[in-house]
Design a protein around this motif. Structure first.
Motif, PDB file in Angstrom:
ATOM      1  N   MET A 294       0.832  -1.198   0.000  1.00 29.64           N
ATOM      2  CA  MET A 294       0.000   0.000   0.000  1.00 29.64           C
ATOM      3  C   MET A 294       0.873   1.258   0.000  1.00 29.64           C
ATOM      4  SD  MET A 294      -3.241  -0.612  -0.228  1.00 29.64           S
ATOM      5  CE  MET A 294      -4.052   0.805   0.506  1.00 29.64           C
ATOM      6  N   ALA A 295       1.998   1.192   0.725  1.00 27.98           N
ATOM      7  CA  ALA A 295       2.919   2.329   0.748  1.00 27.98           C
ATOM      8  C   ALA A 295       3.521   2.570  -0.644  1.00 27.98           C
ATOM      9  CB  ALA A 295       4.032   2.101   1.766  1.00 27.98           C
ATOM     10  N   ALA A 296       3.818   1.459  -1.382  1.00 29.27           N
ATOM     11  CA  ALA A 296       4.362   1.602  -2.731  1.00 29.27           C
ATOM     12  C   ALA A 296       3.353   2.270  -3.670  1.00 29.27           C
ATOM     13  CB  ALA A 296       4.766   0.243  -3.284  1.00 29.27           C
ATOM     14  N   LEU A 297       2.072   1.870  -3.549  1.00 32.54           N
ATOM     15  CA  LEU A 297       1.037   2.521  -4.354  1.00 32.54           C
ATOM     16  C   LEU A 297       0.890   3.989  -3.987  1.00 32.54           C
ATOM     17  CD1 LEU A 297      -1.759  -0.232  -4.470  1.00 32.54           C
ATOM     18  CD2 LEU A 297      -0.250   0.487  -6.327  1.00 32.54           C
ATOM     19  N   THR A 298       1.037   4.278  -2.691  1.00 36.55           N
ATOM     20  CA  THR A 298       0.955   5.674  -2.239  1.00 36.55           C
ATOM     21  C   THR A 298       2.073   6.507  -2.867  1.00 36.55           C
ATOM     22  OG1 THR A 298      -0.038   5.000  -0.137  1.00 36.55           O
ATOM     23  CG2 THR A 298       0.999   7.182  -0.233  1.00 36.55           C
ATOM     24  N   ALA A 299       3.295   5.976  -2.878  1.00 37.70           N
ATOM     25  CA  ALA A 299       4.424   6.698  -3.481  1.00 37.70           C
ATOM     26  C   ALA A 299       4.189   6.929  -4.970  1.00 37.70           C
ATOM     27  CB  ALA A 299       5.711   5.915  -3.256  1.00 37.70           C
ATOM     28  N   GLN A 300       3.634   5.878  -5.630  1.00 37.29           N
ATOM     29  CA  GLN A 300       3.354   6.013  -7.067  1.00 37.29           C
ATOM     30  C   GLN A 300       2.322   7.104  -7.324  1.00 37.29           C
ATOM     31  OE1 GLN A 300       1.865   2.410  -8.861  1.00 37.29           O
ATOM     32  NE2 GLN A 300       1.322   3.416 -10.778  1.00 37.29           N
ATOM     33  N   ALA A 301       1.282   7.158  -6.493  1.00 40.29           N
ATOM     34  CA  ALA A 301       0.232   8.164  -6.654  1.00 40.29           C
ATOM     35  C   ALA A 301       0.776   9.571  -6.452  1.00 40.29           C
ATOM     36  CB  ALA A 301      -0.910   7.896  -5.668  1.00 40.29           C
ATOM     37  N   ILE A 302       1.649   9.737  -5.439  1.00 37.55           N
ATOM     38  CA  ILE A 302       2.225  11.065  -5.175  1.00 37.55           C
ATOM     39  C   ILE A 302       3.073  11.522  -6.362  1.00 37.55           C
ATOM     40  CG2 ILE A 302       3.840  12.345  -3.721  1.00 37.55           C
ATOM     41  CD1 ILE A 302       2.893  10.558  -1.390  1.00 37.55           C
TER      42      ILE A 302
END
Length: 596
Positions: free
Chosen positions: A71-79
């Motif tokens: 979930m943290a990786a997806l968050t970084a991608q979204a940012i």
């Protein structure tokens, strides 16, 4: 922004930022645990929402079974995606502005070049008229000292008034151009400054960093050591002026105005001001001294032609040459390439490549390629100068029509009634040729005068005089009457004449165009050197007879031609009939000025 689409995009972006902030806070408060059960429900919903808006790419199985690290990786991608989208939007906007500024700069530079050239021409004219005034004054003084010739003094006084008028006009034009050139230079410099600043911002943004640029300070007003107040701008510094010339208010404001114009250039173009300013500047400029070639840098024109020449009396013997007088019939394929390289919109290097292949008849035409024309051409002042091996037509081709090696000078533009041509060189049949032609054209008639001298290969001198009268008969029809007088110690001379009735003009680009002519010739041998016709004039010792020709444009660039000549040798009475047929195809590598 008052744009509804832009408002929706901004609200969507703000929602994305809120979701991302919540995800980050969730990550910070979650400690080191990474089990799926420690992922809050709302974060799943937030990531799913971001996936629907295109800010992140969701896995095929969804996000509900992902642990905290994924979930943290997806968050970084979204940012990262959100920041890049915003950055690219701004980059595209700035790129569009940079493109507009670049185009306007190039246009201003082009106009500036023309104005600078005309400013130099005005300065030369100013110096020239001052020299005429000096010489005029000297002459007046000498006339007074030598007793005073009243007629000459009157002429000098009239010349003095004319010089004063020219001086006033020249000074006014020089002042206007000087002001406009200074303003144009400041405008170009300001646009360049805007471009460089914008390019620096774009480069920083493309590299993923913020361009650090302090806001440009406003123009400052300072007092120089001369006590003159000058408006200075870091973006467009004032043009330095000579110490003895204090700056006017307009000159002091030029840098500021140029900077404002550069800042609001796209907007000024949208409201039409740039076009208005351009039109105002063009109105001040004068037409060029001679036509400027603004076409393609390297032009190629070509013609491919198949022609057939048939004539009778092949067994006739020439008493002077002791051989058959008239050549055999001939079927020929001819290709020509006309080359034109434009050096500087004035001087051109030109040439013609030619290949002739005899399909029947003349065995000398073997299809080899020859550089048959090669010459330089350009204006020196108002004189069009041609030097090298070029095509020359004298007296509408009734005296000569072929290659001329030498130099030619022509005075007079298209709109001038008088046109003068002088040439010197050599031709196929003569090693020293002098020629002078004067043409005078009015809407209802035209006159040509010419004098030509040929030192023939045989050693004799052939002099030919020409007078020609031309007039329209109404519609497409024209009438011509040419008088020729020739003298040659080794050939029969005297008076000759050519009468012409013609319709239309030759035109390879207009389908259905018809050009036709009917001629009557009476030309002693000394009145011509190499005739333009396809008939047997060059094989006769002077000739008389009829000639008829026509050309018809079958389709654009396709022309069918016919010529019939019925001639009689003036010296021996031998007769010959010639029928010439041809089909030509024309082509080029540029847009023609003539469209259907």
């Amino acid at each position: 922004m008052g744009d509804k689409g832009a408002g929706k995009k901004t609200r969507s972006f703000r929602k994305q930022q809120i979701w991302l902030a919540l995800l980050i806070l969730s990550g910070l408060s979650g400690g080191t645990a990474c089990a799926a059960e420690n992922v809050p429900e709302w974060s799943y919903e937030a990531v799913e929402k971001l996936g629907q808006e295109g800010a992140v790419t969701l896995p095929e199985g969804g996000v509900r079974n992902l642990d905290r690290e994924k979930m943290a990786a997806l968050t970084a991608q979204a940012i990262a995606n959100t920041e890049n989208t915003d950055r690219m939007t701004l980059l595209k906007s700035q790129a569009a502005r940079f493109s507009t500024l670049s185009r306007l700069t190039a246009q201003d530079e082009g106009m500036l070049r023309i104005m600078e050239k005309q400013q130099k021409e005005a300065e030369r004219s100013y110096k020239a008229v001052l020299e005429r005034i000096r010489k005029n004054e000297e002459k007046q003084v000498y006339v007074s000292l030598q007793g005073g010739d009243m007629g000459l003094m009157k002429h000098l006084k009239e010349e003095e008034k004319e010089n004063e008028t020219v001086l006033a006009t020249t000074v006014n034009r020089m002042a206007i151009l000087k002001k406009k050139v200074a303003a144009a230079r400041a405008q170009v410099k300001a646009l360049e400054t805007q471009k460089q600043a914008l390019l620096a911002q774009m480069t920083g943004m493309a590299e993923g960093t913020e361009a650090s640029a302090a806001p440009a300070p406003t123009a400052a007003v300072v007092t120089t050591d001369r006590g003159t107040r000058e408006a200075l701008s870091p973006a467009a510094p004032a043009v330095p002026m000579p110490a003895e010339e204090p700056l006017t208010a307009d000159q002091a404001n030029q840098p500021v105005l140029a900077r404002l114009r550069a800042e609001y250039a796209p907007e000024l173009e949208r409201i039409g001001y740039i076009d208005e300013q351009h039109a105002e500047t063009v109105a001040v400029l004068e037409p060029p001294e001679h036509p400027v070639d603004v076409g393609k840098k390297f032009k190629i024109d070509g013609e491919i032609r198949i022609d057939n020449r048939s004539n009778n009396n092949h067994d006739t013997i020439d008493p002077e040459r002791g051989r058959t007088q008239f050549p055999d019939d001939r079927l020929r394929l001819r290709a020509r390439l006309y080359l034109d390289y434009n050096f500087d919109d004035n001087w051109h290097a030109l040439g013609m490549l030619e290949s002739e292949k005899s399909l029947s008849g003349d065995d000398e035409m073997d299809g080899s390629v020859d550089l048959d024309r090669y010459y330089l051409q350009g204006h020196i002042g108002r004189i069009l100068t041609t030097a090298g091996a070029f095509g020359s037509t004298l007296a509408e081709g009734n005296i000569y029509d072929s290659k001329f090696k030498g130099i030619m000078a022509q005075y007079g533009e298209k709109e001038d009634p008088w046109k003068l041509t002088a040439q010197y060189g050599e031709v196929n049949e003569a090693d020293h040729v002098y020629g002078f032609t004067a043409a005078y054209d009015r809407p209802d008639y035209g006159i040509d005068l010419g004098g030509y001298s040929f030192r023939m290969d045989s050693g004799s001198d052939r002099q030919i005089g020409m007078f020609n009268y031309r007039m329209p008969l109404g519609g497409w029809y024209h009438l011509g009457a040419m008088y020729l007088y020739g003298h040659d110690d080794e050939a029969d001379g005297g008076s000759g004449y050519v009468f012409t009735l013609s319709r239309g003009r030759e035109d390879s680009w207009s389908r259905g165009n018809l050009y036709a002519y009917l001629k009557y010739y009476y030309q002693p041998e000394a009145t011509y050197v190499e005739h333009t016709m396809n008939g047997m004039a060059d094989y006769m010792h002077g000739f008389k007879g009829l000639g008829f020709g026509l050309s018809y444009t079958v389709a654009r660039d396709w022309v069918a031609s016919l010529e019939y000549d019925r001639l009689e040798d003036l010296k021996y009475g031998h007769r010959n009939n010639t029928l010439w047929l041809a089909l030509s195809y024309f082509f080029n590598n540029y847009q023609s000025d003539y469209e259907e």
